[in-house]
Design a protein around this motif. Structure first.
Motif, PDB file in Angstrom:
ATOM      1  N   PHE A   1       3.135  -6.117  11.947  1.00 20.30           N
ATOM      2  CA  PHE A   1       1.946  -6.504  11.186  1.00 20.30           C
ATOM      3  C   PHE A   1       1.617  -5.424  10.166  1.00 20.30           C
ATOM      4  O   PHE A   1       1.266  -4.292  10.547  1.00 20.30           O
ATOM      5  N   PRO A   2       1.713  -5.727   8.856  1.00 25.26           N
ATOM      6  CA  PRO A   2       1.480  -4.708   7.824  1.00 25.26           C
ATOM      7  C   PRO A   2      -0.001  -4.521   7.532  1.00 25.26           C
ATOM      8  O   PRO A   2      -0.509  -4.960   6.494  1.00 25.26           O
ATOM      9  N   VAL A   3      -0.717  -3.861   8.425  1.00 23.16           N
ATOM     10  CA  VAL A   3      -2.173  -3.777   8.324  1.00 23.16           C
ATOM     11  C   VAL A   3      -2.616  -3.184   6.999  1.00 23.16           C
ATOM     12  O   VAL A   3      -3.593  -3.660   6.385  1.00 23.16           O
ATOM     13  N   GLU A   4      -1.916  -2.164   6.515  1.00 20.71           N
ATOM     14  CA  GLU A   4      -2.328  -1.518   5.265  1.00 20.71           C
ATOM     15  C   GLU A   4      -2.184  -2.479   4.075  1.00 20.71           C
ATOM     16  O   GLU A   4      -3.008  -2.482   3.158  1.00 20.71           O
ATOM     17  N   ASP A   5      -1.155  -3.329   4.099  1.00 16.95           N
ATOM     18  CA  ASP A   5      -0.957  -4.295   3.016  1.00 16.95           C
ATOM     19  C   ASP A   5      -1.953  -5.450   3.120  1.00 16.95           C
ATOM     20  O   ASP A   5      -2.433  -5.964   2.104  1.00 16.95           O
ATOM     21  N   VAL A   6      -2.267  -5.855   4.337  1.00 14.44           N
ATOM     22  CA  VAL A   6      -3.260  -6.921   4.534  1.00 14.44           C
ATOM     23  C   VAL A   6      -4.632  -6.459   4.040  1.00 14.44           C
ATOM     24  O   VAL A   6      -5.369  -7.226   3.393  1.00 14.44           O
ATOM     25  N   HIS A  59      -7.710   5.759   5.984  1.00 13.86           N
ATOM     26  CA  HIS A  59      -7.341   6.164   7.342  1.00 13.86           C
ATOM     27  C   HIS A  59      -6.368   5.161   7.959  1.00 13.86           C
ATOM     28  O   HIS A  59      -5.407   5.556   8.631  1.00 13.86           O
ATOM     29  N   MET A  60      -6.607   3.875   7.724  1.00 20.22           N
ATOM     30  CA  MET A  60      -5.721   2.860   8.291  1.00 20.22           C
ATOM     31  C   MET A  60      -4.309   2.993   7.733  1.00 20.22           C
ATOM     32  O   MET A  60      -3.329   2.811   8.443  1.00 20.22           O
ATOM     33  N   LEU A  61      -4.212   3.337   6.445  1.00 19.35           N
ATOM     34  CA  LEU A  61      -2.880   3.552   5.864  1.00 19.35           C
ATOM     35  C   LEU A  61      -2.186   4.712   6.574  1.00 19.35           C
ATOM     36  O   LEU A  61      -1.024   4.621   6.956  1.00 19.35           O
ATOM     37  N   THR A  62      -2.908   5.802   6.771  1.00 13.02           N
ATOM     38  CA  THR A  62      -2.322   6.990   7.405  1.00 13.02           C
ATOM     39  C   THR A  62      -1.954   6.734   8.857  1.00 13.02           C
ATOM     40  O   THR A  62      -0.903   7.172   9.328  1.00 13.02           O
ATOM     41  N   ALA A  63      -2.804   6.007   9.585  1.00 14.17           N
ATOM     42  CA  ALA A  63      -2.622   5.829  11.021  1.00 14.17           C
ATOM     43  C   ALA A  63      -1.780   4.618  11.382  1.00 14.17           C
ATOM     44  O   ALA A  63      -1.379   4.471  12.538  1.00 14.17           O
ATOM     45  N   SER A  64      -1.486   3.770  10.412  1.00 16.31           N
ATOM     46  CA  SER A  64      -0.720   2.555  10.688  1.00 16.31           C
ATOM     47  C   SER A  64       0.714   2.880  11.076  1.00 16.31           C
ATOM     48  O   SER A  64       1.208   4.002  10.869  1.00 16.31           O
ATOM     49  N   THR A  65       1.387   1.883  11.614  1.00 23.61           N
ATOM     50  CA  THR A  65       2.807   2.048  11.946  1.00 23.61           C
ATOM     51  C   THR A  65       3.601   2.482  10.729  1.00 23.61           C
ATOM     52  O   THR A  65       4.420   3.417  10.799  1.00 23.61           O
ATOM     53  N   ALA A  66       3.370   1.821   9.587  1.00 23.04           N
ATOM     54  CA  ALA A  66       4.119   2.159   8.374  1.00 23.04           C
ATOM     55  C   ALA A  66       3.781   3.565   7.894  1.00 23.04           C
ATOM     56  O   ALA A  66       4.664   4.313   7.460  1.00 23.04           O
ATOM     57  N   GLY A  67       2.514   3.944   7.976  1.00 20.49           N
ATOM     58  CA  GLY A  67       2.118   5.275   7.544  1.00 20.49           C
ATOM     59  C   GLY A  67       2.717   6.361   8.406  1.00 20.49           C
ATOM     60  O   GLY A  67       3.192   7.394   7.906  1.00 20.49           O
ATOM     61  N   ARG A  68       2.710   6.146   9.716  1.00 11.49           N
ATOM     62  CA  ARG A  68       3.302   7.146  10.615  1.00 11.49           C
ATOM     63  C   ARG A  68       4.809   7.212  10.450  1.00 11.49           C
ATOM     64  O   ARG A  68       5.405   8.298  10.528  1.00 11.49           O
ATOM     65  N   ALA A 114       0.809  -1.219   0.000  1.00 10.72           N
ATOM     66  CA  ALA A 114       0.000   0.000   0.000  1.00 10.72           C
ATOM     67  C   ALA A 114       0.837   1.262   0.000  1.00 10.72           C
ATOM     68  O   ALA A 114       0.416   2.291  -0.529  1.00 10.72           O
ATOM     69  N   ILE A 115       2.025   1.208   0.605  1.00  8.53           N
ATOM     70  CA  ILE A 115       2.870   2.394   0.691  1.00  8.53           C
ATOM     71  C   ILE A 115       3.970   2.380  -0.364  1.00  8.53           C
ATOM     72  O   ILE A 115       4.472   3.420  -0.775  1.00  8.53           O
ATOM     73  N   ALA A 116       4.332   1.204  -0.831  1.00  5.31           N
ATOM     74  CA  ALA A 116       5.331   1.043  -1.897  1.00  5.31           C
ATOM     75  C   ALA A 116       6.664   1.663  -1.522  1.00  5.31           C
ATOM     76  O   ALA A 116       7.249   2.441  -2.272  1.00  5.31           O
ATOM     77  N   ALA A 117       7.151   1.305  -0.346  1.00  6.45           N
ATOM     78  CA  ALA A 117       8.448   1.801   0.103  1.00  6.45           C
ATOM     79  C   ALA A 117       9.604   1.118  -0.614  1.00  6.45           C
ATOM     80  O   ALA A 117      10.716   1.642  -0.639  1.00  6.45           O
ATOM     81  N   GLU A 118       9.360  -0.059  -1.189  1.00  5.35           N
ATOM     82  CA  GLU A 118      10.392  -0.807  -1.903  1.00  5.35           C
ATOM     83  C   GLU A 118       9.857  -1.215  -3.273  1.00  5.35           C
ATOM     84  O   GLU A 118       8.662  -1.414  -3.430  1.00  5.35           O
ATOM     85  N   PRO A 119      10.758  -1.391  -4.264  1.00  3.07           N
ATOM     86  CA  PRO A 119      10.308  -1.932  -5.545  1.00  3.07           C
ATOM     87  C   PRO A 119       9.799  -3.363  -5.372  1.00  3.07           C
ATOM     88  O   PRO A 119      10.228  -4.078  -4.461  1.00  3.07           O
ATOM     89  N   VAL A 120       8.898  -3.775  -6.221  1.00  2.00           N
ATOM     90  CA  VAL A 120       8.415  -5.156  -6.190  1.00  2.00           C
ATOM     91  C   VAL A 120       9.578  -6.079  -6.567  1.00  2.00           C
ATOM     92  O   VAL A 120      10.223  -5.877  -7.603  1.00  2.00           O
ATOM     93  N   ARG A 167      -1.842   6.977  -4.804  1.00  2.00           N
ATOM     94  CA  ARG A 167      -1.390   5.811  -5.577  1.00  2.00           C
ATOM     95  C   ARG A 167      -2.295   4.615  -5.320  1.00  2.00           C
ATOM     96  O   ARG A 167      -2.641   3.863  -6.235  1.00  2.00           O
ATOM     97  N   LEU A 168      -2.694   4.449  -4.060  1.00  2.00           N
ATOM     98  CA  LEU A 168      -3.537   3.322  -3.683  1.00  2.00           C
ATOM     99  C   LEU A 168      -4.855   3.332  -4.444  1.00  2.00           C
ATOM    100  O   LEU A 168      -5.418   2.274  -4.746  1.00  2.00           O
ATOM    101  N   GLU A 169      -5.361   4.512  -4.770  1.00  2.00           N
ATOM    102  CA  GLU A 169      -6.658   4.634  -5.437  1.00  2.00           C
ATOM    103  C   GLU A 169      -6.569   4.534  -6.955  1.00  2.00           C
ATOM    104  O   GLU A 169      -7.593   4.524  -7.635  1.00  2.00           O
ATOM    105  N   GLU A 170      -5.368   4.436  -7.511  1.00  2.00           N
ATOM    106  CA  GLU A 170      -5.227   4.391  -8.968  1.00  2.00           C
ATOM    107  C   GLU A 170      -5.955   3.174  -9.548  1.00  2.00           C
ATOM    108  O   GLU A 170      -5.850   2.074  -9.009  1.00  2.00           O
TER     109      GLU A 170
END
Length: 199
Positions: free
Chosen positions: A114-119, A157-166, A54-60, A183-186
């Motif tokens: 736990f990657p909640v946004e990716d789950v 909201h979960m993406l923004t508030a998650s550990t990874a988002g913060r 969801a955040i795409a911090a790394e290339p696939v 990007r998530l909404e594309e």
């Protein structure tokens, strides 16, 4: 379909898991796991892999995935298109086609926490597959879908508030999180590698 940027160098793929191992989830058409090791576990006998970051911090890590797999870089907005792509691939092959849905986690090689946004993104893909009749899901995939169904209106909201988002906001500022949400909404279907029966 659109192509994304090339993936960065990644570790060589590990030997595929024995499909008879329960961790491979091979009896199910729709499987779910987390991280690169999880992708290898459930991808060895699959045909299409949906990478959910969801955040795409790394290339696939395309080159580290089983080589014959079709690889899709998921977007929440493209969940329906991803389901249609699986139907099309199944029609092309003329037989049941297996899909591995993977929550990337971070780092992908060995996710921490736990990657909640990716789950939730993965759950949206499983949910969309079920909506077109691809519903022979593993318990792991069903649980991810149930999480998405319960939080459908709060994914952003979960993406923004998650550990990874913060962590992203702390490292790169709020604009980086806003860009991740956009990007998530594309709606584009992003196929990084097409299925190859000979690979």
């Amino acid at each position: 379909m659109t192509d994304a940027r090339p993936a960065a160098a990644t570790p060589a793929p590990a030997a595929p898991l024995d499909p008879a191992d329960p961790a491979a989830q091979e009896r199910y058409q729709v499987r779910f796991d987390v991280g690169l090791d999880g992708a290898r576990r459930i991808g060895a006998s699959a045909h299409l892999l949906v990478w959910c970051d969801a955040i795409a911090a790394e290339p696939v890590p395309v080159d580290a995935l089983p080589h014959r797999l079709e690889v899709i870089d998921a977007r929440l907005g493209a969940a329906g298109a991803i389901a249609q792509r699986l139907l099309a691939l199944q029609a092309e092959r003329g037989e049941r086609t297996m899909v591995a849905v993977v929550a990337a986690g971070a780092p992908a090689q060995s996710p921490e926490g736990f990657p909640v946004e990716d789950v939730l993104l993965a759950g949206a893909i499983v949910d969309a597959l079920g909506a077109v009749g691809i519903d022979a899901t593993s318990p792991e995939a069903a649980a991810a879908a149930a999480a998405f169904q319960g939080l459908r209106g709060a994914v952003g909201h979960m993406l923004t508030a998650s550990t990874a988002g913060r962590a992203l906001a702390a490292a790169s500022g709020p604009q980086a999180v806003a860009e991740a949400r956009a990007r998530l909404e594309e709606p584009a279907l992003v196929v990084l590698r097409e299925f190859s029966p000979a690979a």
